[in-house]
Design a protein around this motif. Structure first.
Motif, PDB file in Angstrom:
ATOM      1  N   PRO A  50      -6.059   0.310   4.996  1.00  0.00           N
ATOM      2  CA  PRO A  50      -6.544  -1.057   4.718  1.00  0.00           C
ATOM      3  C   PRO A  50      -7.918  -1.108   4.071  1.00  0.00           C
ATOM      4  O   PRO A  50      -8.246  -2.072   3.388  1.00  0.00           O
ATOM      5  N   GLN A  51      -8.733  -0.072   4.281  1.00  0.00           N
ATOM      6  CA  GLN A  51     -10.069  -0.036   3.695  1.00  0.00           C
ATOM      7  C   GLN A  51     -10.144   0.895   2.478  1.00  0.00           C
ATOM      8  O   GLN A  51     -11.224   1.240   2.032  1.00  0.00           O
ATOM      9  N   GLY A  52      -8.984   1.279   1.950  1.00  0.00           N
ATOM     10  CA  GLY A  52      -8.964   2.268   0.882  1.00  0.00           C
ATOM     11  C   GLY A  52      -8.826   3.659   1.470  1.00  0.00           C
ATOM     12  O   GLY A  52      -9.002   3.868   2.664  1.00  0.00           O
ATOM     13  N   GLY A  53      -8.557   4.608   0.636  1.00  0.00           N
ATOM     14  CA  GLY A  53      -8.298   5.961   1.112  1.00  0.00           C
ATOM     15  C   GLY A  53      -6.819   6.142   1.380  1.00  0.00           C
ATOM     16  O   GLY A  53      -6.166   5.270   1.964  1.00  0.00           O
ATOM     17  N   GLY A 111       0.783  -1.225   0.000  1.00  0.00           N
ATOM     18  CA  GLY A 111       0.000   0.000   0.000  1.00  0.00           C
ATOM     19  C   GLY A 111       0.811   1.269   0.000  1.00  0.00           C
ATOM     20  O   GLY A 111       0.278   2.342   0.302  1.00  0.00           O
ATOM     21  N   VAL A 112       2.092   1.196  -0.347  1.00  0.00           N
ATOM     22  CA  VAL A 112       2.953   2.382  -0.412  1.00  0.00           C
ATOM     23  C   VAL A 112       3.488   2.500  -1.832  1.00  0.00           C
ATOM     24  O   VAL A 112       4.034   1.542  -2.387  1.00  0.00           O
ATOM     25  N   PHE A 113       3.340   3.687  -2.404  1.00  0.00           N
ATOM     26  CA  PHE A 113       3.761   3.935  -3.779  1.00  0.00           C
ATOM     27  C   PHE A 113       4.615   5.197  -3.820  1.00  0.00           C
ATOM     28  O   PHE A 113       4.284   6.190  -3.177  1.00  0.00           O
ATOM     29  N   ARG A 114       5.696   5.135  -4.561  1.00  0.00           N
ATOM     30  CA  ARG A 114       6.568   6.286  -4.737  1.00  0.00           C
ATOM     31  C   ARG A 114       6.398   6.847  -6.139  1.00  0.00           C
ATOM     32  O   ARG A 114       6.362   6.097  -7.119  1.00  0.00           O
ATOM     33  N   VAL A 115       6.306   8.171  -6.239  1.00  0.00           N
ATOM     34  CA  VAL A 115       6.285   8.854  -7.527  1.00  0.00           C
ATOM     35  C   VAL A 115       7.421   9.872  -7.498  1.00  0.00           C
ATOM     36  O   VAL A 115       7.424  10.793  -6.675  1.00  0.00           O
ATOM     37  N   LEU A 116       8.394   9.711  -8.380  1.00  0.00           N
ATOM     38  CA  LEU A 116       9.571  10.571  -8.399  1.00  0.00           C
ATOM     39  C   LEU A 116       9.274  11.851  -9.174  1.00  0.00           C
ATOM     40  O   LEU A 116       8.866  11.812 -10.335  1.00  0.00           O
ATOM     41  N   ALA A 117       9.498  12.993  -8.530  1.00  0.00           N
ATOM     42  CA  ALA A 117       9.258  14.280  -9.182  1.00  0.00           C
ATOM     43  C   ALA A 117      10.377  14.600 -10.157  1.00  0.00           C
ATOM     44  O   ALA A 117      11.534  14.240  -9.932  1.00  0.00           O
ATOM     45  N   PRO A 118      10.042  15.299 -11.247  1.00  0.00           N
ATOM     46  CA  PRO A 118      11.051  15.631 -12.257  1.00  0.00           C
ATOM     47  C   PRO A 118      11.819  16.906 -11.905  1.00  0.00           C
ATOM     48  O   PRO A 118      11.809  17.884 -12.651  1.00  0.00           O
ATOM     49  N   ASN A 119      12.491  16.903 -10.754  1.00  0.00           N
ATOM     50  CA  ASN A 119      13.253  18.082 -10.339  1.00  0.00           C
ATOM     51  C   ASN A 119      14.657  17.719  -9.884  1.00  0.00           C
ATOM     52  O   ASN A 119      15.087  18.077  -8.776  1.00  0.00           O
ATOM     53  N   PRO A 120      15.415  16.992 -10.716  1.00  0.00           N
ATOM     54  CA  PRO A 120      16.777  16.640 -10.309  1.00  0.00           C
ATOM     55  C   PRO A 120      17.667  17.877 -10.201  1.00  0.00           C
ATOM     56  O   PRO A 120      17.503  18.856 -10.932  1.00  0.00           O
ATOM     57  N   SER A 121      18.611  17.819  -9.268  1.00  0.00           N
ATOM     58  CA  SER A 121      19.566  18.916  -9.071  1.00  0.00           C
ATOM     59  C   SER A 121      20.652  18.424  -8.127  1.00  0.00           C
ATOM     60  O   SER A 121      20.516  17.351  -7.513  1.00  0.00           O
ATOM     61  N   PRO A 122      21.742  19.202  -7.953  1.00  0.00           N
ATOM     62  CA  PRO A 122      22.771  18.782  -6.995  1.00  0.00           C
ATOM     63  C   PRO A 122      22.244  18.605  -5.570  1.00  0.00           C
ATOM     64  O   PRO A 122      22.762  17.782  -4.823  1.00  0.00           O
ATOM     65  N   LEU A 123      21.204  19.359  -5.204  1.00  0.00           N
ATOM     66  CA  LEU A 123      20.670  19.257  -3.845  1.00  0.00           C
ATOM     67  C   LEU A 123      19.533  18.237  -3.718  1.00  0.00           C
ATOM     68  O   LEU A 123      19.309  17.703  -2.635  1.00  0.00           O
ATOM     69  N   THR A 124      18.808  17.975  -4.813  1.00  0.00           N
ATOM     70  CA  THR A 124      17.677  17.045  -4.742  1.00  0.00           C
ATOM     71  C   THR A 124      18.005  15.656  -5.282  1.00  0.00           C
ATOM     72  O   THR A 124      17.152  14.766  -5.239  1.00  0.00           O
ATOM     73  N   GLY A 125      19.222  15.461  -5.800  1.00  0.00           N
ATOM     74  CA  GLY A 125      19.562  14.166  -6.392  1.00  0.00           C
ATOM     75  C   GLY A 125      18.709  13.900  -7.616  1.00  0.00           C
ATOM     76  O   GLY A 125      18.534  14.771  -8.476  1.00  0.00           O
TER      77      GLY A 125
END
Length: 266
Positions: A27-30, A2-16
């Motif tokens: 468990p019940q949605g939401g 139930g855990v999903f990662r979405v990578l933002a398109p903001n790469p930089s020296p400080l944000t990797g």
């Protein structure tokens, strides 16, 4: 689960590679969304759509008010009709509600608890998913390297206290705001604590011969580091000096930390 990662398109020296945004489902949605990231429309729509498919969004959680974590929050609120929750309105001006230390922030019985972890910034929150032993750590730690403590909004004494608090938890994973998942939290937290203690000893060694400015300390401690990075190094040294001053171990002769000459208190 139930855990999903979405990578933002903001790469930089400080944000990797970019800011990690997370969708955490009950468990019940939401779902809740942790750290919307930058105001990138495609990224925010992807987050909103993913949460909608998982039962909708009950809250948008902010680890701290730096733009690479917070900037997209107002637009994501429009897309999801979910309130923005943060430690303080001072730190996150768009917040609809503040969150208390220890508060449960995920609906439907799954325990996702807020932990106040100041240091990187005064308003920093981490979120512990108790059934997984997983900590959403924002910028308190990173998947690669270490994090910047930049005074005055960053405070190294608070940071070290927060590291020790996390070290005492039974963690199995750390999901950072930048970089890959950390699957050995104890080793990483021990390294972070040891690294800061070693740097403190270098600062004290630099002051042992007499008063020094921050620039003079940086040139000695970071002699093998690209001079273009010495500005960040100066922030780190200032953070250490401010910690030592709070502990009554060093003092300075001026109000401007960067211009002052610092010395050990005898």
């Amino acid at each position: 689960d139930g855990v999903f990662r979405v990578l933002a398109p903001n790469p930089s020296p400080l944000t990797g590679e970019g800011t990690n945004s997370y969708v955490v489902t009950g468990p019940q949605g939401g779902s809740v969304i942790i750290d919307p990231g930058p105001a990138d429309e495609g990224h925010l729509v992807a987050l909103a759509d993913l949460a909608r498919r998982r039962g909708g969004t009950s809250a948008i959680l902010i680890t701290h008010g730096h733009p690479d974590h917070l900037e997209g929050a107002p637009r994501l609120r429009e897309l999801t009709n979910a309130p923005i929750l943060a430690w303080s309105v001072e730190g996150s001006p768009h917040a609809d509600r503040v969150v208390a230390d220890g508060e449960a922030v995920l609906p439907d019985g799954r325990a996702l608890r807020a932990i106040h972890t100041p240091g990187h910034r005064f308003d920093h929150l981490s979120f512990l998913l108790e059934d997984a032993g997983a900590l959403f750590a924002g910028d308190h730690v990173a998947g690669r390297g270490t994090v910047v403590i930049a005074p005055p909004e960053g405070d190294l004494l608070d940071y070290m206290t927060s590291l020790e608090r996390l070290r005492a938890l039974d963690l199995r994973l750390i999901l950072p705001g930048h970089g890959p998942v950390i699957d050995d939290p104890v080793a990483l937290l021990d390294y972070y604590i040891a690294h800061r203690n070693e740097r403190e000893q270098q600062v004290l060694a630099g002051l042992a011969a007499g008063p020094r400015t921050i620039a003079e300390l940086v040139s000695g401690i970071y002699a093998d580091v690209d001079p273009g990075l010495h500005g960040y190094a100066a922030m780190s040294v200032e953070a250490h000096l401010r910690k030592l001053a709070r502990e009554g171990r060093v003092t300075s002769d001026a109000g401007d930390a960067q211009q002052a000459r610092w010395q050990i208190l005898r």
